[in-house]
Design a protein around this motif. Structure first.
Motif, mmCIF file in Angstrom:
data_model
loop_
_atom_site.group_PDB
_atom_site.id
_atom_site.type_symbol
_atom_site.label_atom_id
_atom_site.label_comp_id
_atom_site.label_asym_id
_atom_site.label_seq_id
_atom_site.Cartn_x
_atom_site.Cartn_y
_atom_site.Cartn_z
ATOM 1 N N GLY A 105 -71.033 85.499 -23.655
ATOM 2 C CA GLY A 105 -70.580 86.796 -23.165
ATOM 3 C C GLY A 105 -69.212 86.800 -22.531
ATOM 4 N N ARG A 106 -68.533 85.677 -22.499
ATOM 5 C CA ARG A 106 -67.194 85.610 -21.884
ATOM 6 C C ARG A 106 -66.186 85.087 -22.904
ATOM 7 N NH1 ARG A 106 -67.125 82.264 -16.534
ATOM 8 N NH2 ARG A 106 -64.973 83.033 -16.670
ATOM 9 N N VAL A 107 -64.963 85.563 -22.772
ATOM 10 C CA VAL A 107 -63.884 85.090 -23.644
ATOM 11 C C VAL A 107 -63.431 83.729 -23.154
ATOM 12 C CG1 VAL A 107 -61.534 85.501 -24.452
ATOM 13 C CG2 VAL A 107 -63.125 87.414 -24.258
ATOM 14 N N ARG A 108 -63.630 82.716 -24.000
ATOM 15 C CA ARG A 108 -63.233 81.355 -23.646
ATOM 16 C C ARG A 108 -61.834 81.016 -24.167
ATOM 17 N NH1 ARG A 108 -66.641 80.288 -19.601
ATOM 18 N NH2 ARG A 108 -68.827 80.635 -20.221
ATOM 19 N N ALA A 109 -61.410 81.737 -25.192
ATOM 20 C CA ALA A 109 -60.092 81.497 -25.799
ATOM 21 C C ALA A 109 -59.793 82.659 -26.747
ATOM 22 C CB ALA A 109 -60.075 80.170 -26.550
ATOM 23 N N LEU A 122 -62.461 84.437 -28.821
ATOM 24 C CA LEU A 122 -63.546 83.484 -29.035
ATOM 25 C C LEU A 122 -64.490 83.631 -27.847
ATOM 26 C CD1 LEU A 122 -61.539 80.351 -30.277
ATOM 27 C CD2 LEU A 122 -62.841 81.992 -31.630
ATOM 28 N N VAL A 123 -65.658 84.191 -28.099
ATOM 29 C CA VAL A 123 -66.587 84.550 -27.027
ATOM 30 C C VAL A 123 -67.735 83.547 -26.985
ATOM 31 C CG1 VAL A 123 -68.094 86.360 -26.123
ATOM 32 C CG2 VAL A 123 -65.981 86.981 -27.334
ATOM 33 N N GLU A 124 -68.037 83.124 -25.795
ATOM 34 C CA GLU A 124 -69.161 82.202 -25.591
ATOM 35 C C GLU A 124 -69.936 82.664 -24.361
ATOM 36 O OE1 GLU A 124 -69.805 77.566 -24.315
ATOM 37 O OE2 GLU A 124 -68.134 78.044 -25.659
#
Length: 664
Positions: free
Chosen positions: A102-106, A98-100
């Motif tokens: 540009g970073r994987v948040r979960a 789960l990307v937000e």
């Protein structure tokens, strides 16, 4: 609301933070833990999923999840076995980030039960490994993705040597063969092809079946047919040459003569018979008779030009053919043949003696236009020549034939039989024994000759075929049968098929296929009602044109059935690629029931094969209740035979249907 959405998924789902801690699960996830022998809290919110995997030794899976969380992989999936309390289950784990910003948040962790798919995959693997044919699969880049043990043995390469390697690099010589072009063509056209190929580096002949793969590349089934090829040469020579004299035999003579006639080559036929040969056998013994035959054959070969085709017809008879140009040349030819008997013969341990011969001569097309007639008429002339004691020749003349033979009469009377209604369609039902209903009526031809009485189909069908009347005969019977079909549909609500026996020769005729398509349309017959029954033979399964015609008919609503299956050219590899809707197992297999355990095993295999392929199956020649019970226990429910009904004329077929259907 989010929990309700998660619970709506059937897959087992958990959401984890980047540190691996579970922060949300659905109901299926909790049940997943319990079903596999753990407590519901074992995989619950707050537990570190990465740590649980590491603690249980699932290092690859943990690394895969970590790679997704680190954005080293876009996603990850892995299949694994999970020993549940009652059975081993297989699951597919899929990890999706789960990307937000540009970073994987979960990450979403899902587990789907793939036990059925895995069991099917293993069954396929077991089949491929246990099959007697070799098999390998190539991907779209021509790399090996699988080969079974038999393929490894024949190619003399281990799996480790070829998996992920390009086939043309492993076997570079194959690029120069038809295999290369065939593989490329199959991959391009998505059409199966079959070829036989000799591969010099392995010194092996292969029979190769190439199938397109839906994912790209090809699947290849093949087997070593080197022995078969050698035997084919030996069998051909055995079938075409006389073992005693090494001359072409009668079969080869028929083939050669038929070819000359088909090309309309004027041909002279010389039928030789040695005078007094029986006496030589009686006096000197059969070994001396054989020696004489070899010597005569040798002299014929040495003294006659290559333009003469010399054969041993049988016994002490020889048949020679050559081109006919003029009467003068014909006379010179026979004089040259007769001169072979001018000199004496010397056999081992026997004084020199003269041998004379009677020679009968017929000419194509002057005397007749059929091979059998040419030989018969030259044979007639030879017997006239035998009335003399010396070498003599006689030309055939019409006065030698006192009457037409039965064959010619039947050929002549066939057309009239269609008009006088002495040649009629009969019908034999095929029964669904589960509901005791007629599923098909097979049309058969019957001829009651006004003078000769009933004529067997085994006699008049070949005559009709060879005389060019089979198409007219078949079309007339089909038209009558369709009229009866409409009658039965209207009066008895008959919903079964009408099966029509046709030959490979008829299917190869465009005009006959056009007739079938036209009459189906004109008579407004729905798809799946008319069925064409063909007896298996080489022409049927080896002729691309016939297969093309059958596919055309099948695409236009005709069903295709193989009659007398197992009695002729059975090549089970074609079944999966040939357009077949129904198999009719030959009566010879039904006769095995209660008589032969081995025969029953073969029958059982045929039934199982048809059921697995989803092809309709009919057992022919059922005559006893024991056979019915045996077949029903094997799930072969459609049957045909005298136990139910013999072939019936249309009126009796109507009465038969009336007993099974409520009359309107």
């Amino acid at each position: 609301m989010e929990q309700a959405l998660l619970d709506s998924f059937q897959e087992n789902i958990a959401l984890i933070h980047p540190d691996g801690v579970i922060y949300a699960t659905n109901a299926a996830w909790k049940k997943f833990a319990v079903d596999n022998g753990a407590s519901s809290s074992y995989l619950d919110i707050g537990r570190n999923y990465l740590k649980l995997l590491l603690d249980t030794g699932s290092f690859d899976e943990a690394a895969g999840i970590q790679a997704v969380l680190d954005q080293s992989l876009p996603s990850y999936e892995s299949s694994y076995a999970c020993p549940a309390p009652h059975e081993e289950c297989w699951y597919l784990m899929r990890v999706t980030p789960l990307v937000e910003e540009g970073r994987v948040r979960a990450a979403i962790i899902s587990h789907r039960n793939i036990t059925n798919e895995e069991q099917q995959r293993r069954e396929v693997f077991d089949v491929l490994e246990s099959m007697t044919d070799a098999f390998y699969a190539l991907d779209e880049d021509w790399r090996f993705v699988y080969l079974n043990q038999e393929a490894s043995r024949l190619l003399r390469k281990s799996k480790q040597q070829v998996i992920n390697e390009v086939v043309w690099e492993v076997f570079p010589e194959a690029v120069k063969t038809d295999m290369y072009t065939t593989y490329l063509e199959v991959a391009r056209s998505k059409q199966t092809q079959i070829l036989e190929q000799y591969y010099p580096p392995l010194e092996i002949w292969f029979e190769i079946h190439v199938y397109p793969r839906s994912s790209g590349g090809v699947s290849v089934y093949f087997k070593d047919i080197t022995d078969k090829k050698h035997k084919e040469v030996e069998l051909w020579e055995t079938a075409h040459y006389d073992q005693l004299t090494k001359l072409p035999n009668r079969f080869y003579l028929y083939q050669d003569l038929q070819a000359k006639l088909e090309q309309n080559q004027p041909t002279a036929i010389f039928f030789l018979d040695l005078n007094g040969f029986k006496l030589i056998n009686d006096v000197y013994g059969h070994d001396k008779g054989d020696e004489l035959l070899r010597e005569v054959a040798s002299r014929l070969q040495v003294h006659l030009p290559e333009a003469f085709f010399i054969s041993r017809f049988g016994g002490d008879e020889f048949v020679i053919t050559t081109a006919f140009t003029t009467e003068q040349k014909l006379e010179l030819d026979v004089v040259q043949i007769a001169s072979i008997f001018n000199d004496t013969y010397l056999l081992t341990g026997v004084n020199r003696f003269h041998v004379t011969a009677a020679i009968g001569i017929s000419v194509f097309p002057r005397d007749c236009k059929l091979v059998d007639e040419l030989l018969t008429k030259s044979d007639m002339a030879m017997y006239e020549a035998k009335k003399g004691k010396h070498t003599k020749w006689v030309y055939y003349s019409g006065s030698m034939a006192e009457s037409w033979n039965r064959r010619l009469r039947l050929e002549k009377d066939l057309v009239e039989a269609l008009h006088t209604k002495t040649l009629l369609p009969y019908f034999q039902p095929e029964i669904d024994t589960v509901v005791n209903q007629v599923v098909s009526l097979e049309m058969l031809a019957r001829w009651n000759h006004p003078v000769l009485g009933p004529i067997s189909p085994q006699e008049f069908i070949p005559i009709a075929e060879e005389s060019g009347q089979l198409q007219l005969l078949t079309e007339s019977l089909v038209e009558q049968a369709i009229d009866y079909l409409h009658h039965w549909q209207h009066h008895f609500d008959y919903k079964g098929l009408l099966s029509i026996n046709v030959t490979s020769q008829l299917i190869s005729e465009d005009s006959f296929c056009d007739f079938l398509l036209r009459i189906k349309k004109e008579q407004d017959i729905p798809n799946g009602v008319l069925e064409l029954e063909l007896t298996e033979n080489v022409q049927l399964f080896e002729s691309p044109f016939i297969q093309q015609q059958l596919r055309l008919l099948q695409d236009n609503g005709f069903r295709i059935a193989i009659d007398d299956f197992g009695s002729g050219y059975s090549n089970f590899s074609y079944i999966s690629e040939f357009p077949i809707d129904k198999i009719k197992i030959d009566k010879s297999f039904t006769d095995y029931i209660g008589q032969s355990k081995k025969g029953e095993a073969v029958l059982d295999s045929l039934v199982m094969l048809s059921l697995r392929l989803g092809i309709d199956l009919v057992a022919e020649g059922v005559e006893t209740e024991a056979q019915v019970r045996y077949l029903q226990l094997r799930e072969c429910m459609w049957m045909q035979g005298y136990y139910f009904a013999k072939p019936l004329p249309a009126e009796e077929a109507s009465l038969y249907l009336e007993t099974l259907y409520i009359k309107k």
